[in-house]
Design a protein around this motif. Structure first.
Motif, PDB file in Angstrom:
ATOM      1  N   PRO A  99       7.341 -11.809 -16.886  1.00  0.00           N
ATOM      2  CA  PRO A  99       7.094 -11.078 -15.638  1.00  0.00           C
ATOM      3  C   PRO A  99       5.710 -11.405 -15.065  1.00  0.00           C
ATOM      4  O   PRO A  99       4.910 -12.087 -15.719  1.00  0.00           O
ATOM      5  CB  PRO A  99       7.172  -9.615 -16.085  1.00  0.00           C
ATOM      6  CG  PRO A  99       6.781  -9.623 -17.514  1.00  0.00           C
ATOM      7  CD  PRO A  99       7.285 -10.925 -18.070  1.00  0.00           C
ATOM      8  N   ALA A 100       5.465 -10.899 -13.874  1.00  0.00           N
ATOM      9  CA  ALA A 100       4.169 -11.122 -13.222  1.00  0.00           C
ATOM     10  C   ALA A 100       3.044 -10.576 -14.091  1.00  0.00           C
ATOM     11  O   ALA A 100       3.244  -9.647 -14.875  1.00  0.00           O
ATOM     12  CB  ALA A 100       4.167 -10.419 -11.866  1.00  0.00           C
ATOM     13  N   ASN A 101       1.894 -11.179 -13.958  1.00  0.00           N
ATOM     14  CA  ASN A 101       0.683 -10.751 -14.676  1.00  0.00           C
ATOM     15  C   ASN A 101       0.798 -10.902 -16.190  1.00  0.00           C
ATOM     16  O   ASN A 101       0.239 -10.116 -16.948  1.00  0.00           O
ATOM     17  CB  ASN A 101       0.317  -9.308 -14.315  1.00  0.00           C
ATOM     18  CG  ASN A 101       0.193  -9.108 -12.829  1.00  0.00           C
ATOM     19  OD1 ASN A 101      -0.457  -9.903 -12.155  1.00  0.00           O
ATOM     20  ND2 ASN A 101       0.841  -8.094 -12.299  1.00  0.00           N
ATOM     21  N   SER A 102       1.572 -11.888 -16.603  1.00  0.00           N
ATOM     22  CA  SER A 102       1.650 -12.179 -18.038  1.00  0.00           C
ATOM     23  C   SER A 102       1.719 -13.683 -18.227  1.00  0.00           C
ATOM     24  O   SER A 102       2.002 -14.419 -17.279  1.00  0.00           O
ATOM     25  CB  SER A 102       2.880 -11.518 -18.666  1.00  0.00           C
ATOM     26  OG  SER A 102       4.063 -12.161 -18.238  1.00  0.00           O
ATOM     27  N   ILE A 103       1.423 -14.113 -19.437  1.00  0.00           N
ATOM     28  CA  ILE A 103       1.572 -15.529 -19.748  1.00  0.00           C
ATOM     29  C   ILE A 103       2.625 -15.672 -20.837  1.00  0.00           C
ATOM     30  O   ILE A 103       2.770 -14.816 -21.703  1.00  0.00           O
ATOM     31  CB  ILE A 103       0.248 -16.200 -20.182  1.00  0.00           C
ATOM     32  CG1 ILE A 103      -0.405 -15.443 -21.340  1.00  0.00           C
ATOM     33  CG2 ILE A 103      -0.708 -16.333 -19.024  1.00  0.00           C
ATOM     34  CD1 ILE A 103      -1.414 -16.265 -22.090  1.00  0.00           C
ATOM     35  N   CYS A 104       3.339 -16.777 -20.738  1.00  0.00           N
ATOM     36  CA  CYS A 104       4.400 -17.073 -21.698  1.00  0.00           C
ATOM     37  C   CYS A 104       3.816 -17.891 -22.837  1.00  0.00           C
ATOM     38  O   CYS A 104       3.050 -18.822 -22.611  1.00  0.00           O
ATOM     39  CB  CYS A 104       5.499 -17.850 -20.981  1.00  0.00           C
ATOM     40  SG  CYS A 104       6.912 -18.224 -22.033  1.00  0.00           S
TER      41      CYS A 104
END
Ligand SMILES: [Ca+2]
Ligand SMILES: [Ca+2]
Length: 220
Positions: A99-104
């Protein structure tokens, strides 16, 4: 005694009294039977024949004499052109699943989403999301000066400012009073004294003068 003797002569394999899987061959033994995989390079694990192909994260089994190999969840076949099939980790991050505001972050066999600094993970809804952390909601979460500073929450961060009349960065012990009396910006009447206060200043009439609300006039 006669029954025991009879049992030792029962061939469970030819009579179909075994529970070997289709990928296995039944081998009759005295008094019992064993199930063995019908290829030399296969070993039996949980009644499934698994090929020792160096292909970690892969299941292989025989179905109607055809070897079928499947990668475990999170892995995909890298190459099936030669006999050695290798299951490689799927880089799920390539399809931007977070989701937005996260890193994978890709992991071996899976992936994870990590919220960026200033955001916290929430599963309040049916999906995972990273929501802004309101650092201003608690003094433990910000470094703004509790007495003379102001905390302003922003998406992913926050800002500190000093209260009106003070200057500085707004952080702890970072706000300083402006002594307006030292500058010529005060609008004190000529018959009044400038009195500096924290964040402001006052005009006080000199002795012998009274405050009319507009200015200082001499007491008659
Ligand atoms: Ca992965
Ligand atoms: Ca924030």
């Amino acid at each position: 005694m006669q029954q025991d003797l009879l049992k030792t002569h029962v061939d469970e394999c030819s009579l179909g009294l075994h529970d070997c899987s289709p990928q296995q061959v039944c081998i009759n033994t005295v008094g019992s039977f064993i199930c063995e995989c019908n290829q030399a390079n296969l070993t039996s694990i949980n009644n499934k024949c698994v090929v020792d192909n160096g292909g970690i994260n892969m299941y292989c089994y025989l179905m109607d004499s055809v070897q079928i190999c499947e990668c475990e969840k999170g892995f995909e076949i890298k190459s099936s052109s030669n006999s050695l099939q290798i299951c490689e980790d799927i880089d799920e991050c390539k399809s931007n699943p977070c989701p937005a505001n996260s890193i994978c972050k890709n992991l071996n066999g899976s992936f994870t989403c990590e919220c960026l600094a200033g955001f916290i993970g929430s599963r309040a809804t049916d999906h995972f999301e990273c929501l802004d952390l309101d650092e201003c909601s608690s003094s433990c979460l910000n470094t703004c000066d509790a007495e003379y500073g102001l905390c302003i929450n922003q998406p992913g961060s926050y800002e500190c400012q000093c209260k009106q009349g003070l200057y500085g960065n707004g952080r702890q012990n970072g706000c300083f009073d402006i002594n307006e009396c030292l500058s010529n910006q005060t609008k004190c009447h000529s018959n009044s004294k400038c009195l500096n206060t924290i964040g402001s200043y006052e005009c006080r009439c000199e002795d012998g003068f009274y405050n009319t609300g507009m200015d200082c006039e001499e007491i008659n």
